[in-house]
Structures are given as structure tokens and as C-alpha cells.
Scaffold this active site. Structure first.
Site, PDB file in Angstrom:
ATOM      1  N   HIS A   4       0.827  -1.213   0.000  1.00  0.00           N
ATOM      2  CA  HIS A   4       0.000   0.000   0.000  1.00  0.00           C
ATOM      3  C   HIS A   4       0.860   1.261   0.000  1.00  0.00           C
ATOM      4  O   HIS A   4       2.015   1.252   0.456  1.00  0.00           O
ATOM      5  CB  HIS A   4      -0.930   0.013   1.211  1.00  0.00           C
ATOM      6  CG  HIS A   4      -0.195   0.016   2.525  1.00  0.00           C
ATOM      7  ND1 HIS A   4       0.320   1.166   3.090  1.00  0.00           N
ATOM      8  CD2 HIS A   4       0.126  -0.985   3.370  1.00  0.00           C
ATOM      9  CE1 HIS A   4       0.911   0.884   4.234  1.00  0.00           C
ATOM     10  NE2 HIS A   4       0.813  -0.427   4.431  1.00  0.00           N
TER      11      HIS A   4
ATOM     12  N   GLU B  23      -2.711  -6.848   7.466  1.00  0.00           N
ATOM     13  CA  GLU B  23      -1.485  -6.490   8.190  1.00  0.00           C
ATOM     14  C   GLU B  23      -1.327  -7.378   9.427  1.00  0.00           C
ATOM     15  O   GLU B  23      -2.311  -7.923   9.956  1.00  0.00           O
ATOM     16  CB  GLU B  23      -1.557  -5.014   8.611  1.00  0.00           C
ATOM     17  CG  GLU B  23      -0.424  -4.496   9.479  1.00  0.00           C
ATOM     18  CD  GLU B  23       0.912  -4.492   8.762  1.00  0.00           C
ATOM     19  OE1 GLU B  23       1.472  -5.590   8.550  1.00  0.00           O
ATOM     20  OE2 GLU B  23       1.406  -3.394   8.439  1.00  0.00           O
TER      21      GLU B  23
END
Length: 219
Positions: free
Chosen positions: A12, A92
């Protein structure tokens, strides 16, 4: 089995947490947004990826975090050629819920001493935990290759640690090898390219921050 020509892993773009780590005290990790710089990073990667993919089809798996979903949108891929799914197993590493900055810094110091793969954050995950769920995702991914109309490319929009653990699982790297590697930069990507021998190779390695020290050595 139809193997994709490429498996592309994208980290990201810069998030609010990358720019200011005090934001974790006020916002959940999964809800953090891209910064303006992060959107620009993702858009720049999108230009390169659109050139690479051309008119080929893409099977995209995206972490359900806000910053990864925003990154996928900023890539600007042609929706007519992309089959996109949210994939929670690509999320994550869980560092716990609301995060106290001083406590997290202390735990990071413990992690550096204990080992990034094995250290488990309080109320969170270890790298080994993430490895296990990435392995579960890989089993699902392999099964998807059995579809005769599987897209020519796989795209994973995820997080730095998850990218490294995916490659660790794919290439059977040792724990010492994993721990010697750095995360890619925000908005950066790596490609696994299918060779004529049927094996995948990375287009370029992750940067090393240290020399691997095998665990089976004395001392």
C-alpha cells in the site's frame, strides 16, 4: 492447471500511520487512510502496472484494510479486465487493538531482540502467525489455478511484512533469510514471473539490512 504469467505483490501507499505513528492512539489500524503522498505513490505504480498487464486479465486479492483498498483504487486498472476480491488473510500483522505509542516502541525493541518472526505482540500476532494464514491463502490460490479460465495475472495488494512472508512461504526461505530482509517501500511492488521451466522467479530481490545468520550455528 493454468498458471498465471505473473504474480504481482503491491505494498500500500504511504498511510496516515506511516506519516505519524501517534495516529494509532486515536484510530484503528485497519481504518487508516492513504496520505496525499500515498495516493500519488499508488497512482505511479498503477501507471507501470497497466503497461505490464496490457490487455491481459487480472485476478486481484486485496487486504480489507482501508489503505490497501484505496491503493487498489488508485492503481486505476481497467475494471473490465479485473476480478477483485477482498482477502482478510492478506491483512497487516495484528499489533493489538488500540495502541499506546510508548508501549509499541518498547515491544518493537523486544521484537528486535527476540526475533521478528517469532515475537508475538501483546494481544496481537507474531510473524509466524501471519505466515500460517498466508499459507492458508496460498492453498486457496493454488486451487484457483485449476479453473480453465483463470486470469493471466494475479495481483495482491497487501502490506510489507505480509509480502515478505508470502515470498518466504512460496520460495521456502528460512527464518534467518526472512529476518535479514527489509520491507519494500510504500507503493512499491515485486513480481513473481513464470519461467519456461515452470518455476517462478522474483523480478528483483528485497533489500537486505543484515547478513542472514542460520539458526543451526553455534555461538
Amino acid at each position: 492447471m493454468v498458471r498465471p504469467r505473473r504474480i504481482v505483490l503491491v505494498r500500500h501507499g504511504e498511510s496516515e500511520g506511516n506519516a505519524d505513528d501517534t495516529v494509532y492512539e486515536r484510530e484503528p489500524d485497519h481504518a487508516l487512510r492513504l496520505t496525499r503522498n500515498g495516493r500519488e505513490q499508488a497512482a505511479a505504480s498503477g501507471v507501470r502496472l497497466r503497461e505490464i498487464f496490457g490487455n491481459e486479465t487480472i485476478s486481484a486479492y486485496v487486504s480489507p484494510y482501508r489503505r490497501t483498498l484505496q491503493t487498489f483504487r488508485e492503481l486505476g486498472l481497467d475494471p473490465r479486465r479485473v476480478r477483485m476480491r477482498e482477502e482478510p488473510r492478506l491483512r497487516e500483522q495484528d499489533w493489538g487493538n488500540w495502541q499506546d505509542r510508548e508501549d509499541v516502541q518498547l515491544q518493537k525493541a523486544y521484537r528486535d531482540a527476540y526475533g521478528h518472526f517469532f515475537y508475538r505482540f501483546a494481544q496481537g500476532e507474531s510473524g509466524a502467525d501471519v505466515y500460517d494464514r498466508v499459507g492458508s491463502f496460498l492453498e486457496s490460490l493454488y486451487r484457483s489455478f485449476e479453473a480453465p479460465d483463470h486470469p493471466q495475472n494475479v495481483l495482491l495488494v497487501t502490506h510489507g511484512l505480509t509480502m515478505r512472508l508470502f515470498c518466504m512461504r512460496w520460495f521456502h526461505w528460512s527464518v534467518a533469510e526472512f529476518e535479514s530482509l527489509s520491507n519494500p517501500g510504500n507503493g512499491d511492488f515485486r513480481m513473481l514471473l513464470l519461467g519456461p521451466d515452470g518455476r517462478y522467479r522474483m523480478d528483483r530481490p528485497f533489500e537486505r539490512w543484515t547478513t542472514p545468520e542460520p539458526y543451526d550455528l553455534d555461538g
